[in-house]
Design an enzyme around this catalytic site. Structure first.
Site, PDB file in Angstrom:
ATOM      1  N   ASP A  54       0.760  -1.184   0.118  1.00 56.40           N
ATOM      2  CA  ASP A  54      -0.092   0.030  -0.296  1.00 56.40           C
ATOM      3  C   ASP A  54       0.982   1.230   0.000  1.00 56.40           C
ATOM      4  O   ASP A  54       1.853   1.161  -0.552  1.00 56.40           O
ATOM      5  CB  ASP A  54      -1.018  -0.037   1.200  1.00 56.40           C
ATOM      6  N   HIS A  86      -3.954   5.885   3.698  1.00 59.75           N
ATOM      7  CA  HIS A  86      -4.404   4.504   3.217  1.00 59.75           C
ATOM      8  C   HIS A  86      -3.775   3.330   3.916  1.00 59.75           C
ATOM      9  O   HIS A  86      -4.618   2.554   4.333  1.00 59.75           O
ATOM     10  CB  HIS A  86      -4.407   4.664   1.688  1.00 59.75           C
ATOM     11  N   SER A  99     -11.137  -1.313  -0.438  1.00 64.62           N
ATOM     12  CA  SER A  99      -9.795  -1.097   0.399  1.00 64.62           C
ATOM     13  C   SER A  99      -9.954  -1.759   1.802  1.00 64.62           C
ATOM     14  O   SER A  99      -9.018  -2.333   2.161  1.00 64.62           O
ATOM     15  CB  SER A  99      -9.208   0.164   0.424  1.00 64.62           C
TER      16      SER A  99
END
Lengths: 443, 97
Positions: free
Chosen positions: A155, A184, A387
């Site tokens: 990520d 994120h 996600s």
């Protein structure tokens, strides 16, 4: 008996009839105010939306249940603290003294969910998702935590300084140093492996590997992603969690990546299939393109792309994950639907992916030093997307791998995939091209 | 009097080249990577206007990164594709989901 989880005031609770399940870290206890006010979440039922029931109707139904509780807090307890209702969670967030808590918990319909350091977090949190997937019951019965299982999060980078995260290894393939964490990536890591008392990840004791394949702002190249897959395999990862993907929308459409992969053998998909062949479970987000694709179809551009799924989400051997709402299990409006461009049914399953609370990078001072004593509201945040559903499933895979190893059973990707899809997925009655075989349900 | 600025040179095209041959063989990842790299080097050895960065080899994706001469990018790409290779431009995108 009052059950209080994650409290800071063990001394204040001593002799009050309160069972202390968890005590915060010593440094946090030391920093806590001596004023005996406990942030609490008061659960007042487990109402779920009835089939066909719309949100306003459901909210009214929950409000009828919460109303007497708010009255009791206001008039009988006389709390001076703000009371925040969570209709979806059937709960109220507030802060109470030990005496007030004792009065409130006499109410037969109230369960004190947890108390922790202030300020209060919204009730919509990872706990909800954990309940949705039956995690407390599963881990309670099996004592599994993911220990001994290596999970790589590919990520935008994980904040290794975050007090809720223990990161064992950090590597990057994107050219940006690993000390620059992404929101994120940190969020996904927390969903998977947070060790926080209240916002606990699915498999908190996995060996967490940060493979930073994207810059902190979420941008990157497909070659950085595939090199990240190599890095994860070189580090012996058992599970790869990939909350990313190149979509097939043309670049002329806002957010379109123009990626093509008509047969599932593009570099991203092949990397995933090869990783599975090398013995790793690879869990990939389906993508968040459903709404955008619908708009493209309505605008007459429906032939401009061949699938809503991203790559490597359409890799044949990927465990591709769609997102559903918490509690109602309705498909998330953004969740990309299958099939693949080569007409394979996908996604395989779905998991909670809307309003998920998890870790975010700590604030930094002017020199980039993380503020370790930041308020909790600055350590956790809410995000939505496939996600967020992906690390939930990756964590579930880690638990099943640990379970298989303890039992001396096969822990290869095919065996774990079969066990996950065969025993831990329940149908939800929604569209199979969005929700797959159903939602994750550990127990 | 100032002279005319030099004509701007075209930038070479940054691509990944994927060889979807049979899965590389070998008892370890290092062995497989070495074997794959050797075969791939042989295949790309005579490719004109293609400058391969062999340090970028990805065993899992079966790719290498390369630069194509800007003036010959289209023809170089066509020749690579004629060999059964997949050529993708390397472009930054925001790809978190």
């Amino acid at each position: 008996m009052i059950r209080v989880q994650g409290t800071r005031l063990s001394a204040a609770l001593a002799g009050s009839g309160t069972e202390l399940i968890y005590t915060a870290a010593p440094e946090l206890r030391a920093a806590a105010s001596p004023v005996p006010v406990l942030p609490v979440v008061l659960q007042a039922g487990q109402l779920r939306p009835a089939p066909g029931e719309r949100w306003p109707e459901f909210k009214n139904r929950v409000a009828e249940r919460l109303g007497p509780l708010i009255e009791r807090l206001n008039y009988e307890v006389g709390t001076a603290q703000e009371i925040t209702p969570s209709y979806a969670g059937n709960a109220l967030a507030t802060a109470l003294t030990v005496d007030e808590l004792a009065v409130v918990t006499e109410h037969p319909d109230i369960v004190v969910q947890f108390a922790d350091l202030d300020p209060l977090l919204p009730v919509v949190m990872m706990d909800d998702a954990a309940t949705d997937i039956g995690l407390p019951a599963f881990t309670g019965a099996t004592s599994l935590t993911g220990a001994g299982v290596k999970v790589a999060v590919l990520d935008s980078g994980i904040d290794a300084a975050h007090p809720a995260l223990v990161v064992s290894t950090q590597v990057e393939t994107c050219g940006e140093p690993v000390v620059i964490p992404g929101t994120h990536g940190t969020h996904c890591a927390g969903i998977l492996a947070s060790r926080d008392s209240a916002l606990r990840g699915v498999a908190p004791h996995v060996e967490l590997i940060d493979v930073k394949v994207l810059r902190a702002n979420g941008t990157g190249r497909h070659t950085a992603v595939t090199r990240g897959v190599d890095e994860a395999l070189d580090l012996g990862a058992d599970v790869l969690s990939m909350s990313l993907g190149f979509n097939h929308l043309p670049v002329s459409i806002s957010g379109g990546h123009g990626w093509t992969c008509p047969d599932g053998t593009c570099p991203l998909c092949l990397a995933v299939d090869n990783a599975v062949a090398e013995g790793a479970m690879v869990v990939v987000a389906a993508g968040n393109e459903h709404e955008r694709c619908q708009q493209a179809r309505m605008g007459g551009a429906g032939l401009a792309y061949d699938t809503e799924l991203g790559c490597p989400g359409q890799a044949a051997r990927a465990l591709t994950v769609g997102a559903h709402h918490k509690k109602s299990y309705a498909p998330a409006w953004f969740s990309s639907s299958g099939p693949t461009a080569y007409w394979n049914p996908k996604p395989e399953l779905c998991a909670p992916g809307v309003d998920i609370m998890s870790t975010i990078p700590l604030p930094r001072d002017g020199e980039g030093v993380p503020q370790l004593n930041a308020q909790r509201v600055l350590q956790f945040g809410v995000m939505s997307g496939t996600s967020m559903a992906t690390p939930i499933v990756a964590g579930a895979c880690a638990l099943l791998i640990e379970q298989a190893r303890k039992a001396g059973e096969a822990d290869d990707p095919d065996a774990i995939r079969q066990r996950l899809l065969g025993q831990h997925v329940v149908p939800v009655g929604g569209p199979v091209n969005v929700l797959g075989a159903g939602r994750l349900r550990m127990a | 009097m100032q002279g005319n600025p030099a004509p701007r040179q075209k930038r070479p095209v940054h691509v990944s080249i994927q060889w979807r041959a049979a899965r590389p063989a070998g008892s370890s990842r290092a062995d497989r990577k070495a074997a794959f790299a050797a075969d791939f080097r042989t295949l790309l050895g005579a490719a004109e206007h293609v400058y391969v960065d062999w340090d970028s080899l990805s065993l899992s994706a079966q790719t290498v990164e390369a630069f194509l001469d800007a003036d010959h990018a289209d023809s170089a790409k066509a020749r690579l594709e004629a060999l059964g290779l997949r050529v993708d431009p390397i472009v930054d995108r925001r790809i978190i989901t």
